[in-house]
Write a protein that holds these residues in place. Sequence first.
Motif, PDB file in Angstrom:
ATOM      1  N   ARG A 126      -2.115 -11.696  -0.644  1.00  0.00           N
ATOM      2  CA  ARG A 126      -1.812 -10.283  -0.832  1.00  0.00           C
ATOM      3  C   ARG A 126      -0.315 -10.088  -1.020  1.00  0.00           C
ATOM      4  O   ARG A 126       0.498 -10.760  -0.371  1.00  0.00           O
ATOM      5  CB  ARG A 126      -2.323  -9.465   0.357  1.00  0.00           C
ATOM      6  N   ARG A 148     -10.513   4.666  -1.150  1.00  0.00           N
ATOM      7  CA  ARG A 148     -10.604   3.706  -0.052  1.00  0.00           C
ATOM      8  C   ARG A 148      -9.814   2.440  -0.354  1.00  0.00           C
ATOM      9  O   ARG A 148      -9.102   1.914   0.510  1.00  0.00           O
ATOM     10  CB  ARG A 148     -12.073   3.357   0.198  1.00  0.00           C
ATOM     11  N   VAL A 149      -9.936   1.961  -1.576  1.00  0.00           N
ATOM     12  CA  VAL A 149      -9.189   0.762  -1.963  1.00  0.00           C
ATOM     13  C   VAL A 149      -7.695   1.038  -1.916  1.00  0.00           C
ATOM     14  O   VAL A 149      -6.906   0.202  -1.462  1.00  0.00           O
ATOM     15  CB  VAL A 149      -9.617   0.298  -3.372  1.00  0.00           C
ATOM     16  N   GLN A 200      -6.029   3.136  -0.040  1.00  0.00           N
ATOM     17  CA  GLN A 200      -5.550   3.160   1.336  1.00  0.00           C
ATOM     18  C   GLN A 200      -5.461   1.750   1.921  1.00  0.00           C
ATOM     19  O   GLN A 200      -4.483   1.402   2.595  1.00  0.00           O
ATOM     20  CB  GLN A 200      -6.474   4.022   2.197  1.00  0.00           C
ATOM     21  N   GLU A 201      -6.481   0.944   1.643  1.00  0.00           N
ATOM     22  CA  GLU A 201      -6.515  -0.411   2.191  1.00  0.00           C
ATOM     23  C   GLU A 201      -5.400  -1.278   1.595  1.00  0.00           C
ATOM     24  O   GLU A 201      -4.697  -1.999   2.316  1.00  0.00           O
ATOM     25  CB  GLU A 201      -7.895  -1.026   1.908  1.00  0.00           C
ATOM     26  N   ARG A 202      -5.198  -1.169   0.288  1.00  0.00           N
ATOM     27  CA  ARG A 202      -4.184  -2.007  -0.359  1.00  0.00           C
ATOM     28  C   ARG A 202      -2.774  -1.496  -0.086  1.00  0.00           C
ATOM     29  O   ARG A 202      -1.824  -2.297  -0.063  1.00  0.00           O
ATOM     30  CB  ARG A 202      -4.448  -2.077  -1.862  1.00  0.00           C
ATOM     31  N   SER A 213      -1.752  -0.454   2.700  1.00  0.00           N
ATOM     32  CA  SER A 213      -1.360  -0.934   4.021  1.00  0.00           C
ATOM     33  C   SER A 213      -1.372  -2.459   4.120  1.00  0.00           C
ATOM     34  O   SER A 213      -0.516  -3.048   4.790  1.00  0.00           O
ATOM     35  CB  SER A 213      -2.288  -0.350   5.090  1.00  0.00           C
ATOM     36  N   LYS A 214      -2.303  -3.118   3.442  1.00  0.00           N
ATOM     37  CA  LYS A 214      -2.466  -4.562   3.586  1.00  0.00           C
ATOM     38  C   LYS A 214      -1.939  -5.374   2.409  1.00  0.00           C
ATOM     39  O   LYS A 214      -1.824  -6.596   2.504  1.00  0.00           O
ATOM     40  CB  LYS A 214      -3.946  -4.903   3.804  1.00  0.00           C
TER      41      LYS A 214
END
Length: 348
Positions: free
Chosen positions: A4, A316-317, A319-321, A323-324
């Motif tokens: 990532r 959703r993707v 928000q996830e990407r 942060s991560k």
Amino acid sequence: MSERVAQSALQAFISRSLSAVGMPESDAAKVAALMAQADVNGQDGHGVFRLPMYIKRIRAGGMNMTPTFKRLSERPATALIDGDNAMGHLVMHHATELAMEKARTTGVAWVGARMSNHAGPAALYATMPARENMIGLYLAVGSANHMPPWGGTDMLLSTNPIAVALPSKDYPPIVLDMATTVAAYGKVKTAAQRGEEMPEGWMIDRTGAPLTDPTRASEGFLLPIGGPKGYGLSLIFGILAGVLNGAAFGRDVVDFNADATTVTNTGQMILALDIAAFADPDAFRADIDEVWRQMKSSARMPGVDEIRLPGERMDRVRQERASKGIPLSDALRAQLDELAGELGVAPL
């Protein structure tokens, strides 16, 4: 395996890569922000995955690094832009800003573009008006023909996408972003790079048999959504974004994937609708929240865990990407490291 990468790091890498091949720094930063946003949104086939192809075309002289945008025709609520063979991201960012500016006065504005290039995912431009209490609608002629007319075998049509974005209040915006084919060609290319098979129903060969090996994509063609209905949509969208603007359509479309030098004359359009011309923006956004609640609360068929709205997965993707980080496959990372070496820029 995949690793990532933070959005900021990816954006900076794209920017310095484009600057290394002659794009002015301010333009490179603007393009990099849009491309990295595509990856954050989960639209992997249109983000940094495309960078080597863009660089190849730029180095071959296939795109203009110092464009001058011209308004070929203009009325209070419309304009036709000549993109001067610039990178499509720059053309459509300019066209969308112009459409929003006009819509603030006229209520609704339509801006078409020709002499553009591949501009990434459609949602990038439809969501720009949605952030300004407007509804955005984007159409484009795809950058290569991958589909025949219904019942034919000559590839005369592309994935010709549409995106529509509507702002909401407490829920994510509703964002429909879809190709008029069952799968966008970018998904075929990413499947090939990752060594994955395609699902049946994406492509068929010229005998009508399912084609699931993405490395053999040139032997077949993409299927339209909804059979002849998808063909009809691709045709109409191509006319509105291409023929109407004096851009390439049908046999004139240049295969952006195979030809790095020929001017593509890609056609696109953006429509911005100021919600205030029809309703109170806050009330409308609250109404869209109610649409969310009604759709989500619908009784479900057996085996269905959740009803989703267009744009919900993207949110959703994102928000996830955010942060991560953004996942990059080993194959793509290796390709980007090789590109950095060729350009003499710091790698990711």
